[in-house]
Motif scaffolding. Structure first.
Motif, PDB file in Angstrom:
ATOM      1  N   LEU A 160     -17.927  35.684-128.742  1.00 41.78           N
ATOM      2  CA  LEU A 160     -16.734  35.227-128.022  1.00 41.78           C
ATOM      3  C   LEU A 160     -16.724  35.751-126.588  1.00 41.78           C
ATOM      4  O   LEU A 160     -17.003  36.923-126.350  1.00 41.78           O
ATOM      5  N   ARG A 161     -16.410  34.878-125.643  1.00 36.39           N
ATOM      6  CA  ARG A 161     -16.195  35.266-124.241  1.00 36.39           C
ATOM      7  C   ARG A 161     -14.749  34.950-123.874  1.00 36.39           C
ATOM      8  O   ARG A 161     -14.230  33.887-124.239  1.00 36.39           O
ATOM      9  N   ASP A 162     -14.126  35.871-123.141  1.00 40.31           N
ATOM     10  CA  ASP A 162     -12.711  35.685-122.811  1.00 40.31           C
ATOM     11  C   ASP A 162     -12.524  34.643-121.719  1.00 40.31           C
ATOM     12  O   ASP A 162     -13.477  33.987-121.293  1.00 40.31           O
ATOM     13  N   GLU A 163     -11.287  34.496-121.232  1.00 37.16           N
ATOM     14  CA  GLU A 163     -10.991  33.457-120.245  1.00 37.16           C
ATOM     15  C   GLU A 163     -11.678  33.703-118.908  1.00 37.16           C
ATOM     16  O   GLU A 163     -11.741  32.810-118.064  1.00 37.16           O
ATOM     17  N   PHE A 164     -12.206  34.911-118.707  1.00 37.59           N
ATOM     18  CA  PHE A 164     -12.966  35.213-117.499  1.00 37.59           C
ATOM     19  C   PHE A 164     -14.473  35.158-117.746  1.00 37.59           C
ATOM     20  O   PHE A 164     -15.264  35.505-116.881  1.00 37.59           O
ATOM     21  N   GLY A 165     -14.875  34.736-118.945  1.00 37.10           N
ATOM     22  CA  GLY A 165     -16.283  34.649-119.299  1.00 37.10           C
ATOM     23  C   GLY A 165     -16.913  35.974-119.654  1.00 37.10           C
ATOM     24  O   GLY A 165     -18.132  36.070-119.809  1.00 37.10           O
ATOM     25  N   GLN A 166     -16.085  37.008-119.819  1.00 31.75           N
ATOM     26  CA  GLN A 166     -16.611  38.348-120.045  1.00 31.75           C
ATOM     27  C   GLN A 166     -16.811  38.640-121.527  1.00 31.75           C
ATOM     28  O   GLN A 166     -16.156  38.072-122.389  1.00 31.75           O
ATOM     29  N   TRP A 167     -17.735  39.557-121.778  1.00 30.29           N
ATOM     30  CA  TRP A 167     -18.107  39.940-123.145  1.00 30.29           C
ATOM     31  C   TRP A 167     -17.658  41.359-123.416  1.00 30.29           C
ATOM     32  O   TRP A 167     -17.916  42.272-122.610  1.00 30.29           O
ATOM     33  N   ASP A 168     -16.990  41.582-124.540  1.00 33.06           N
ATOM     34  CA  ASP A 168     -16.585  42.919-124.954  1.00 33.06           C
ATOM     35  C   ASP A 168     -17.356  43.274-126.217  1.00 33.06           C
ATOM     36  O   ASP A 168     -17.083  42.726-127.291  1.00 33.06           O
ATOM     37  N   PRO A 169     -18.341  44.181-126.127  1.00 39.19           N
ATOM     38  CA  PRO A 169     -19.147  44.511-127.313  1.00 39.19           C
ATOM     39  C   PRO A 169     -18.336  45.133-128.443  1.00 39.19           C
ATOM     40  O   PRO A 169     -18.775  45.147-129.591  1.00 39.19           O
ATOM     41  N   ARG A 170     -17.140  45.626-128.119  1.00 46.41           N
ATOM     42  CA  ARG A 170     -16.290  46.215-129.168  1.00 46.41           C
ATOM     43  C   ARG A 170     -15.468  45.156-129.890  1.00 46.41           C
ATOM     44  O   ARG A 170     -14.818  45.452-130.890  1.00 46.41           O
ATOM     45  N   ASN A 171     -15.466  43.959-129.354  1.00 47.08           N
ATOM     46  CA  ASN A 171     -14.671  42.878-129.941  1.00 47.08           C
ATOM     47  C   ASN A 171     -15.597  41.833-130.551  1.00 47.08           C
ATOM     48  O   ASN A 171     -15.568  40.659-130.199  1.00 47.08           O
ATOM     49  N   GLN A 172     -16.427  42.281-131.479  1.00 51.16           N
ATOM     50  CA  GLN A 172     -17.369  41.392-132.139  1.00 51.16           C
ATOM     51  C   GLN A 172     -16.860  41.021-133.526  1.00 51.16           C
ATOM     52  O   GLN A 172     -16.366  41.890-134.274  1.00 51.16           O
ATOM     53  N   ARG A 173     -16.997  39.776-133.880  1.00 50.00           N
ATOM     54  CA  ARG A 173     -16.512  39.316-135.169  1.00 50.00           C
ATOM     55  C   ARG A 173     -17.590  39.489-136.242  1.00 50.00           C
ATOM     56  O   ARG A 173     -18.766  39.266-135.988  1.00 50.00           O
ATOM     57  N   PRO A 174     -17.196  39.868-137.457  1.00 49.24           N
ATOM     58  CA  PRO A 174     -18.182  39.989-138.533  1.00 49.24           C
ATOM     59  C   PRO A 174     -18.775  38.626-138.884  1.00 49.24           C
ATOM     60  O   PRO A 174     -18.103  37.601-138.769  1.00 49.24           O
ATOM     61  N   GLU A 175     -20.037  38.632-139.302  1.00 53.18           N
ATOM     62  CA  GLU A 175     -20.707  37.385-139.688  1.00 53.18           C
ATOM     63  C   GLU A 175     -21.365  37.555-141.061  1.00 53.18           C
ATOM     64  O   GLU A 175     -22.552  37.296-141.249  1.00 53.18           O
ATOM     65  N   LEU A 176     -20.547  37.998-142.023  1.00 57.40           N
ATOM     66  CA  LEU A 176     -21.051  38.204-143.374  1.00 57.40           C
ATOM     67  C   LEU A 176     -21.313  36.871-144.055  1.00 57.40           C
ATOM     68  O   LEU A 176     -20.587  35.899-143.853  1.00 57.40           O
ATOM     69  N   TRP A 177     -22.359  36.812-144.860  1.00 54.08           N
ATOM     70  CA  TRP A 177     -22.712  35.630-145.652  1.00 54.08           C
ATOM     71  C   TRP A 177     -22.882  34.382-144.782  1.00 54.08           C
ATOM     72  O   TRP A 177     -22.564  33.273-145.202  1.00 54.08           O
ATOM     73  N   SER A 178     -23.341  34.584-143.546  1.00 55.45           N
ATOM     74  CA  SER A 178     -23.584  33.468-142.620  1.00 55.45           C
ATOM     75  C   SER A 178     -22.337  32.635-142.365  1.00 55.45           C
ATOM     76  O   SER A 178     -22.401  31.415-142.196  1.00 55.45           O
ATOM     77  N   LEU A 179     -21.193  33.305-142.329  1.00 55.58           N
ATOM     78  CA  LEU A 179     -19.938  32.639-141.983  1.00 55.58           C
ATOM     79  C   LEU A 179     -19.642  32.937-140.523  1.00 55.58           C
ATOM     80  O   LEU A 179     -19.514  34.099-140.128  1.00 55.58           O
ATOM     81  N   TYR A 180     -19.525  31.877-139.710  1.00 55.74           N
ATOM     82  CA  TYR A 180     -19.363  32.040-138.274  1.00 55.74           C
ATOM     83  C   TYR A 180     -17.967  31.597-137.846  1.00 55.74           C
ATOM     84  O   TYR A 180     -17.512  30.512-138.197  1.00 55.74           O
ATOM     85  N   ASN A 181     -17.319  32.450-137.079  1.00 58.98           N
ATOM     86  CA  ASN A 181     -15.951  32.194-136.638  1.00 58.98           C
ATOM     87  C   ASN A 181     -15.975  31.671-135.205  1.00 58.98           C
ATOM     88  O   ASN A 181     -16.238  32.417-134.260  1.00 58.98           O
TER      89      ASN A 181
END
Length: 311
Positions: A160-181
């Protein structure tokens, strides 16, 4: 360049599934998942090997239909001419739409300034974000792999990138069982990395297996180079030797093909994908660590750029 052959997918009940098959299957699933979840995806396509493999996978994912996404290239103006020629020939032969965001244009009209070291790779961020916002792309496929660099190893397949296109490595979503949010708010977008779990060796094994054409500079050829900081830089309009640097005619190839001013070649006699596979298997350095000067600025150089919106 000859037009790529039509892609045909086949399965066999008795066929053994290899690790390469599993990686391909995961990547095809990612492409199809994005097509189902997002409205305006785009594939970053530079004519480099990873973006070429991505495009090949996208074609497989939707065959016999065409690729349902546009392509986007952030052109620094210092790209290798062989790679640009391959990019344009590929786009034309497949009938795809290519959007180009030009760093040169941004420098010419004052929106960006040349760096003192002459390197333009770090200048790609603003043109990239402007192109994403201008075309309202909500998912952007990139060829980044976790084996390339430690910051890329932190990133999820859906990033996910915010409205400024920036990446926060602490705000990563889990991707268990190949489920992508893929959920995102207006103004946000998601970077998607279908090659995340591939290694450089996997990519080359796949190129050999699928007989994927590449720009000729990925294979051994003669070139005038000089050594700087342990790298072999090509003599050209954007990289000139200093007084104490000696120019030699060497047999080299490129492991990665970024900005000419900061991308080094490696001494090599590998003239085919099979020979490159053997060479990469014996290498102890990642391709970026061995040949990209812009990643040597600091240990956190890539992560700092990614936080600002870089690939």
């Amino acid at each position: 360049m000859d037009a790529p052959e039509a892609i045909v997918t086949t399965t066999s009940a008795t066929q053994t599934v290899t690790e390469l098959d599993a990686l391909e299957s995961e990547s095809l699933f990612v492409f199809r998942e994005v097509a189902a979840e997002f409205e305006r995806p785009v594939i970053l396509f530079s004519g480099g090997k990873d973006s070429i493999v991505m495009l090949h996978l996208a074609r497989k994912a939707f065959a016999p239909a065409g690729v349902p996404f546009a392509l986007l290239h952030v052109d620094t103006g210092h790209n290798f001419p062989e790679v640009l020629a391959f990019r344009d020939a590929t786009v034309e032969s497949l009938g795809l739409r290519l959007e180009v965001a030009s760093v040169e244009d941004y420098i010419a009209d004052g929106r960006l300034r040349e760096r003192s070291d002459g390197t333009r790779n770090p200048l790609q961020t603003i043109p990239l974000l402007d192109a994403i916002n201008g075309h309202k792309f909500d998912a952007v496929f990139g060829g980044g792999r976790r084996d390339e660099e430690r910051a890329r190893a932190k990133e999820r397949i859906f990033s996910l990138r915010d409205e400024f296109g920036q990446w926060d490595p602490r705000n990563q979503r889990p991707e268990l069982w190949s489920l992508y949010n893929g959920k995102h708010r207006p103004g946000e977008h998601v970077r998607v990395f279908p090659l995340s779990n591939w290694t450089e060796l996997d990519v080359w094994n796949y190129i050999e297996r699928e007989q994927i054409p590449l720009p000729e500079i990925y294979y051994a050829h003669q070139r005038d180079v000089f050594e700087r900081d342990g790298m072999l830089l090509a003599v050209g309009p954007y990289s000139q030797p200093r007084e104490d640097e000696t120019v030699e005619r060497r047999t080299v190839r490129y492991r990665t093909v970024g900005d000419m001013s900061c991308t080094g070649a490696v001494a090599s006699t590998a003239s085919s994908a099979a020979e490159v596979v053997v060479e990469v298997a014996a290498s102890e350095l990642t391709e970026r660590g061995a040949t990209r000067a812009d990643d040597r600025v600091s240990e956190a150089a890539m992560e700092d750029r990614k936080r600002e919106g870089y690939f």
